[in-house]
Enzyme design. Structure first.
Site, PDB file in Angstrom:
ATOM      1  N   HIS A 152       0.839  -1.197   0.000  1.00  0.00           N
ATOM      2  CA  HIS A 152       0.000   0.000   0.000  1.00  0.00           C
ATOM      3  C   HIS A 152       0.878   1.252   0.000  1.00  0.00           C
ATOM      4  CE1 HIS A 152      -3.150  -2.849   1.287  1.00  0.00           C
ATOM      5  NE2 HIS A 152      -4.011  -1.957   0.815  1.00  0.00           N
ATOM      6  N   LYS A 156      -0.592   4.906   4.514  1.00  0.00           N
ATOM      7  CA  LYS A 156      -1.478   3.978   5.245  1.00  0.00           C
ATOM      8  C   LYS A 156      -0.953   3.785   6.657  1.00  0.00           C
ATOM      9  CE  LYS A 156      -3.718  -0.559   4.897  1.00  0.00           C
ATOM     10  NZ  LYS A 156      -5.064  -0.027   5.203  1.00  0.00           N
TER      11      LYS A 156
HETATM   12  N1  LIG Z   1     -12.779  -0.707   2.616  1.00  0.00           N
HETATM   13  C1  LIG Z   1     -11.943  -0.432   1.626  1.00  0.00           C
HETATM   14  O1  LIG Z   1     -12.060  -0.969   0.514  1.00  0.00           O
HETATM   15  C2  LIG Z   1     -10.852   0.574   1.846  1.00  0.00           C
HETATM   16  C3  LIG Z   1     -10.055   1.007   0.775  1.00  0.00           C
HETATM   17  C4  LIG Z   1      -9.115   1.993   1.013  1.00  0.00           C
HETATM   18  C5  LIG Z   1      -8.970   2.529   2.292  1.00  0.00           C
HETATM   19  N2  LIG Z   1      -9.748   2.058   3.310  1.00  0.00           N
HETATM   20  C6  LIG Z   1      -9.695   2.610   4.658  1.00  0.00           C
HETATM   21  O2  LIG Z   1     -10.496   3.783   4.664  1.00  0.00           O
HETATM   22  C7  LIG Z   1     -10.008   4.656   5.681  1.00  0.00           C
HETATM   23  C8  LIG Z   1      -9.733   6.015   5.071  1.00  0.00           C
HETATM   24  O3  LIG Z   1      -8.629   5.909   4.192  1.00  0.00           O
HETATM   25  P1  LIG Z   1      -8.029   7.195   3.466  1.00  0.00           P
HETATM   26  O4  LIG Z   1      -6.827   6.746   2.720  1.00  0.00           O
HETATM   27  O5  LIG Z   1      -9.113   7.900   2.723  1.00  0.00           O
HETATM   28  O6  LIG Z   1      -7.606   8.069   4.730  1.00  0.00           O
HETATM   29  P2  LIG Z   1      -7.359   9.647   4.826  1.00  0.00           P
HETATM   30  O7  LIG Z   1      -7.006  10.189   3.472  1.00  0.00           O
HETATM   31  O8  LIG Z   1      -6.406   9.850   5.949  1.00  0.00           O
HETATM   32  O9  LIG Z   1      -8.807  10.238   5.223  1.00  0.00           O
HETATM   33  C9  LIG Z   1      -9.341  10.081   6.507  1.00  0.00           C
HETATM   34  C10 LIG Z   1     -10.677  10.784   6.597  1.00  0.00           C
HETATM   35  O10 LIG Z   1     -11.205  10.591   7.915  1.00  0.00           O
HETATM   36  C11 LIG Z   1     -11.450  11.869   8.509  1.00  0.00           C
HETATM   37  N3  LIG Z   1     -11.166  11.790   9.947  1.00  0.00           N
HETATM   38  C12 LIG Z   1      -9.954  11.658  10.528  1.00  0.00           C
HETATM   39  N4  LIG Z   1     -10.079  11.618  11.881  1.00  0.00           N
HETATM   40  C13 LIG Z   1     -11.402  11.722  12.145  1.00  0.00           C
HETATM   41  C14 LIG Z   1     -12.166  11.767  13.343  1.00  0.00           C
HETATM   42  N5  LIG Z   1     -11.602  11.667  14.554  1.00  0.00           N
HETATM   43  N6  LIG Z   1     -13.517  11.902  13.221  1.00  0.00           N
HETATM   44  C15 LIG Z   1     -14.112  12.000  12.010  1.00  0.00           C
HETATM   45  N7  LIG Z   1     -13.422  11.981  10.845  1.00  0.00           N
HETATM   46  C16 LIG Z   1     -12.095  11.832  10.915  1.00  0.00           C
HETATM   47  C17 LIG Z   1     -10.526  12.831   7.782  1.00  0.00           C
HETATM   48  O11 LIG Z   1     -11.030  14.141   7.870  1.00  0.00           O
HETATM   49  P3  LIG Z   1     -10.113  15.441   8.200  1.00  0.00           P
HETATM   50  O12 LIG Z   1      -8.674  15.021   8.192  1.00  0.00           O
HETATM   51  O13 LIG Z   1     -10.458  16.430   7.127  1.00  0.00           O
HETATM   52  O14 LIG Z   1     -10.562  15.862   9.538  1.00  0.00           O
HETATM   53  C18 LIG Z   1     -10.613  12.292   6.368  1.00  0.00           C
HETATM   54  O15 LIG Z   1     -11.799  12.723   5.744  1.00  0.00           O
HETATM   55  C19 LIG Z   1      -8.762   3.973   6.269  1.00  0.00           C
HETATM   56  O16 LIG Z   1      -9.150   3.238   7.409  1.00  0.00           O
HETATM   57  C20 LIG Z   1      -8.335   3.039   5.152  1.00  0.00           C
HETATM   58  O17 LIG Z   1      -7.559   1.961   5.596  1.00  0.00           O
HETATM   59  C21 LIG Z   1     -10.687   1.094   3.106  1.00  0.00           C
END
Ligand SMILES: NC(=O)c1ccc[n+]([C@@H]2O[C@H](COP(=O)([O-])OP(=O)(O)OC[C@H]3O[C@@H](n4cnc5c(N)ncnc54)[C@H](OP(=O)(O)O)[C@@H]3O)[C@@H](O)[C@H]2O)c1
Length: 266
Positions: A152, A156
């Site tokens: 990844h 991550k």
């Molecule tokens: N299921 C799947 O297929 C899949 C695929 C890819 C990724 N994921 C997972 O999805 C998640 C997000 O990944 P990403 O790469 O998009 O991460 P990211 O770019 O770091 O985005 C995280 C998001 O969560 C918000 N956030 C952070 N802390 C928070 C809190 N305490 N309360 C509410 N919102 C909060 C952030 O908002 P702000 O920073 O603007 O506050 C941002 O919108 C991870 O857990 C990742 O492993 C899952």
């Protein structure tokens, strides 16, 4: 179908917003981020480079999902307890795509008695199919060593990936092994040959790799490799929307992507 996205400012959030805008049957009604997000109050579409959508980014999950029929959570594990509590209070079905969520099994179980919850550490439909292949290979190739390699992007925060852990669990259960006891995510602290029945997971973190998983079944004279490579987050976003459509109006319960795959008519 009215959708709220939690984690709307993140890498996945932006792809989800794009996928919702592209889908004619879906309407974005809520977009959430942390209470300290730099994007609070901004238009979710403009923030994602999609043009104005008329939905401001909010920090209160209950307000974000108030008008939604389904909530989709791709935020961070620290956000999941509050997001789950809001879903319970409002009785909103939840697609939980956030990975690395630890210690919330009991709460999820209780909530799933009241509303439908889909726990999906990987929402790609191809990965859901990969999981079926892994189950079949693990059962059919008894005696072959199972190892998983995942890669990844550098941002991550959890390792091994939630997907790698799920695939290891599926392989272990297909062989009647204790899933938790079988995983070896670190072999540096123990000297000795490979332990029979163990399932190693190796994690790479580099550059902008979206998500790759290889499951190896290695025997004496051959090996089978099942490989999935995502090259755009739209693979997860589109799958999450298929899951959201499937979950809306479903009976309370804890579901996984395999359930969606079995019944999706996409
Ligand atoms: N299921 C799947 O297929 C899949 C695929 C890819 C990724 N994921 C997972 O999805 C998640 C997000 O990944 P990403 O790469 O998009 O991460 P990211 O770019 O770091 O985005 C995280 C998001 O969560 C918000 N956030 C952070 N802390 C928070 C809190 N305490 N309360 C509410 N919102 C909060 C952030 O908002 P702000 O920073 O603007 O506050 C941002 O919108 C991870 O857990 C990742 O492993 C899952």
């Amino acid at each position: 179908l009215r959708i709220a996205i939690l984690g709307a400012t993140g890498r996945m959030g932006k792809s989800l917003l794009r996928a919702v805008v592209e889908a004619e049957d879906l309407e974005l009604v809520g977009a959430g981020a942390s209470r300290s997000s730099a994007a609070l109050g901004k238009d979710a579409g403009e923030h994602a480079g999609l043009g104005a959508l008329g939905v401001p980014i909010g920090g209160d999950p209950a307000m974000v999902m108030a008008g939604a029929e389904v909530a989709i959570d791709f935020s961070l594990p620290t956000a999941t307890p509050a997001n789950l509590a809001a879903c319970r209070a409002l009785r909103r079905p939840l697609v939980l795509g956030t990975t690395g969520v630890i210690g919330l099994e009991a709460e999820l179980g209780v909530a799933a008695k009241e509303l439908p919850i889909l726990v999906a550490p990987n929402t790609s439909l191809a990965v859901a199919l990969l999981a079926r292949f892994v189950k079949e290979a693990a059962a059919g190739l008894q005696g072959y060593d199972v190892e998983i390699l995942e890669a990844h992007h550098r941002g991550k925060i959890d390792a091994p990936s939630g997907t790698a852990l799920v695939l290891a669990r599926i392989a272990a259960l297909a062989r009647g092994l204790d899933a938790e006891g079988a995983v070896r995510a670190d072999r540096t602290t123990r000297r000795g040959p490979r332990e029979p029945g163990s399932i190693g997971i190796q994690s790479l973190r580099a550059g902008s790799i979206v998500g790759e998983h290889s499951v190896l079944f290695a025997g004496e004279h051959e090996r089978l490799e099942l490989v999935h490579r995502a090259f755009d987050r739209m693979a997860f976003a589109r799958g999450a929307l298929v899951a959201a459509r499937w979950l809306a109006g479903r009976a309370p319960g804890l579901y996984v992507m395999d359930d969606v795959l079995g019944k999706s008519r996409r």
